[in-house]
Scaffold this active site. Structure first.
Site, PDB file in Angstrom:
ATOM      1  N   ASP A  99       3.367  -1.926  -4.432  1.00  0.00           N
ATOM      2  CA  ASP A  99       2.441  -0.796  -4.512  1.00  0.00           C
ATOM      3  C   ASP A  99       3.209   0.432  -5.010  1.00  0.00           C
ATOM      4  OD1 ASP A  99      -0.402   0.244  -3.569  1.00  0.00           O
ATOM      5  OD2 ASP A  99       1.035   1.615  -2.651  1.00  0.00           O
ATOM      6  N   HIS A 307      -4.164  -7.390  -2.138  1.00  0.00           N
ATOM      7  CA  HIS A 307      -3.209  -6.340  -2.482  1.00  0.00           C
ATOM      8  C   HIS A 307      -1.918  -6.389  -1.667  1.00  0.00           C
ATOM      9  CE1 HIS A 307      -1.726  -2.538  -3.933  1.00  0.00           C
ATOM     10  NE2 HIS A 307      -1.713  -2.024  -2.720  1.00  0.00           N
TER      11      HIS A 307
END
Length: 330
Positions: A99, A307
């Protein structure tokens, strides 16, 4: 569990978790996480013969959290990682990021290939510097705006996310996971609202939808949520959100690196249910990434994964990292 300690580097104090002996692997977390997001990889990599260090990035956990927004530029963040290597008296490391940590890892690879000998990025691919400030290109409509635009105004997202930090983390971790995306798609298939790819309605908030179910998926426990929730209850979300408030400033201060390729060996891993991968243009970016990252060894897509790559698929991610690092010369 790894040991933790505070080190001084780049003018601030950073908390680091560390375990193992051998060549250094630096694990860089994203939003809204901490060193703890790498708990599975710390154990696996140290058992495989590596020294593993995972910091709480500035603004997170037990690390310093400067109040000023301009203390969170990409130059500060890469500087912190170089400072960690200096504090540990280590010449080079393999850097792994997820991320926001992936964005920082790519830029560290770009700026300091003398200190970072290889890079592995999870979720976020390398994006060449664009021709305009990033926020000017982010989607906005009459009724909604991209979540990173919603994060720009100091105090607004802090108030929403900080109202109940444990609930915020619980809902975010489930919502952006492969399990959460699959549930949202199933609901849309029978007439529910369609997933909105990170758009925040005008007058509304970032946290939307039904939230996490009573029973969490197998990869996530209530004690995991407790750890994250307590960290953000203590620190708040300002430091974490300040990363987003430097997106345009980062673009301004990195003009000298426009067009520069990532020269060191690289690995990219992502889930095929990750909302980042679903963004318009990402498929084409991945198809052309070797043009900007010529030593890219592999793109590994994880079916059904969302994610939170290294938390949702810990064994697969750890195995891929170990294989990649062992393949490096020296």
């Amino acid at each position: 569990m790894p040991t933790q300690r505070i080190i001084e580097c780049n003018g601030i104090r950073l908390n680091v978790a560390e375990q193992g002996e051998g060549p250094l692997v630096l694990l860089v977390h994203g939003f809204p996480e901490s060193w703890f997001s790498w708990r599975h990889q710390i154990a696996a990599l140290s058992a495989a013969g590596f020294r593993v260090v995972a910091p709480d990035m500035r603004g997170y956990g037990k690390s310093d959290a400067p109040q000023a927004i301009d203390q969170y530029t990409i130059l500060h963040l890469v500087g912190d990682l170089v400072g960690i290597l200096d504090a540990l008296d280590v010449a080079t490391a393999v850097i792994v990021g997820h991320d926001w940590g992936a964005s920082v890892a790519w830029q560290a690879a770009l700026m300091r290939p003398d200190r970072f000998r290889a890079v592995a990025a999870l979720s976020v691919p390398f994006r060449p510097r664009g021709k305009a400030p990033p926020t000017s290109l982010m989607p906005r409509t009459e009724n909604a705006q991209f979540y990173q635009l919603y994060f720009q105004e100091p105090g607004v997202a802090e108030a929403e996310l900080g109202r109940d930090p444990r609930s915020t983390i619980r809902n975010m971790l489930f919502g952006a996971s492969g399990d959460g995306v699959a549930a949202a798609r199933a609901a849309a298939a029978v007439g529910g609202p369609a997933p909105n790819l990170g758009m925040v309605p005008k007058g509304g908030g970032f946290l939307q939808g039904p939230g996490a179910p009573k029973t969490l998926p197998a990869w996530l426990t209530e004690s995991d949520i407790d750890f994250y929730g307590e960290e953000f209850r203590r620190t708040g979300f300002r430091g974490a959100l300040n990363y987003y408030r430097n997106i345009d400033r980062n673009w301004e201060i990195t003009g000298a690196m426009a067009g520069l390729p990532v020269s060191i060996p690289a690995l990219y891993i992502a889930g095929d249910h990750d909302f980042i991968v679903a963004f318009p243009g990402t498929e084409q970016l991945l198809a052309n990434m070797k043009n900007f990252v010529p030593a890219l060894r592999k793109i590994q897509m994880l079916p059904g994964c969302g994610h939170w790559t290294q938390q949702e698929r810990p064994n697969e991610v750890s195995a891929a990292l170990i294989e990649f690092i062992r393949s490096l010369a020296g």
